[in-house]
Design an enzyme around this catalytic site. Structure first.
Site, PDB file in Angstrom:
ATOM      1  N   TYR A   1      -1.611   9.804 -10.857  1.00  0.00           N
ATOM      2  CA  TYR A   1      -1.396   8.479 -10.291  1.00  0.00           C
ATOM      3  C   TYR A   1      -0.875   7.515 -11.357  1.00  0.00           C
ATOM      4  CZ  TYR A   1      -2.449   4.103  -7.836  1.00  0.00           C
ATOM      5  OH  TYR A   1      -2.362   2.867  -7.229  1.00  0.00           O
TER       6      TYR A   1
ATOM      7  N   LYS B   1       2.808   5.666 -11.487  1.00  0.00           N
ATOM      8  CA  LYS B   1       2.951   4.207 -11.438  1.00  0.00           C
ATOM      9  C   LYS B   1       3.647   3.667 -12.692  1.00  0.00           C
ATOM     10  CE  LYS B   1       1.100   3.670  -7.381  1.00  0.00           C
ATOM     11  NZ  LYS B   1       1.909   3.224  -6.227  1.00  0.00           N
TER      12      LYS B   1
END
Length: 264
Positions: free
Chosen positions: A170, A174
């Site tokens: 994640y 990002k």
């Protein structure tokens, strides 16, 4: 209320969470042509029904779309332009979590997170830029533009995930969204397209509320200087700011809405 926003808007992940609240905020602040995209048609229906009840003058287009599928993304943008004639505001919000440390993470899961969180944002942004380059600004330059794009990244696009709550896939995805945002913002700013990123912190989405109630996130929430979870409406309002002329001299920025977490 004065209308901050004009034109046709496009939101991915609009069936729940930040995407859903962004749709509500856009209707509240002036958008009257709104394309709602989500992989879950039943979730889109809920958002759409809420909007119809509270903002009956808003023209809606529901699109079932998987952001990681090139043909579905291109079709969604084409459908939006066919219905509304143009695309003025695009919010690339669809994403999934990736909670694990590297030695525990399977490649299949890594690729799934990247395909939605990073590939999906790039696919959407590419289709949106291609359309925006074809259209004239609604309002005169320099404060007007051919279109505005806001990519929903995360505060974990600015800092590392904490050792106690590892999320390598994640976090990497990002950070990739931030690199994409900065690069394309500088590339297309002179051509009248503004691109920025929203970087939410710990927000009271249904998933995070459940984790917090179970105690899994208590230590992390305690690190937030404001000592609370953010509200989805607070993120939606900040996205509205980035989409509006109030942020007309901002490009390539990652706006942290995190209660001060990344200041530490």
């Amino acid at each position: 209320m004065t209308s901050l926003l004009r034109g046709a808007a496009f939101i991915t992940g609009a069936g729940s969470g930040i995407g859903q609240y962004t749709a509500y905020a856009f209707a509240r602040y002036g958008v009257r042509q709104l394309a709602l995209c989500d992989v879950r048609p039943e979730a889109l229906e809920q958002t759409s029904n809420d909007l119809k009840q509270n903002y009956p003058d808003v023209e809606l287009l529901n699109i079932q779309m998987d952001a990681s599928k090139e043909d579905e993304v291109n079709s969604a943008v084409d459908q939006t332009v066919k219905k509304f004639s143009r695309l003025d505001i695009a919010i690339n919000n669809a994403g999934i979590g990736g909670e694990a440390r590297t030695d525990q993470l399977e490649f299949e899961r890594w690729r799934k997170v990247m395909s939605i969180n990073l590939d999906g944002v790039w696919l959407c942004q590419r289709a949106q830029i291609r359309q925006m380059l074809k259209q004239e600004p609604l309002d005169p330059l320099p404060r007007g533009n051919r279109g505005v794009i806001v990519n929903v990244a995360s505060m974990l696009g600015l800092v590392a995930s904490a050792p106690g709550t590892p999320a390598v896939a994640y976090t990497a995805s990002k950070h990739g969204v931030m690199g994409l945002t900065k690069t394309d913002a500088t590339m297309y700013a002179s051509r009248g397209i503004r691109i920025n990123a929203m970087c939410p912190g710990y927000i009271a989405t249904p998933l995070l509320q459940t984790a917090t109630a179970a105690g899994a996130m208590a230590a992390e929430v305690a690190k937030v200087p404001q000592k609370r979870l953010g509200e989805m409406e607070e993120v939606a309002d900040a996205i509205t700011f980035l989409a509006s002329p109030m942020s007309s001299f901002m490009a390539g920025h990652g706006l942290a809405v995190d209660g001060g977490y990344t200041c530490q």
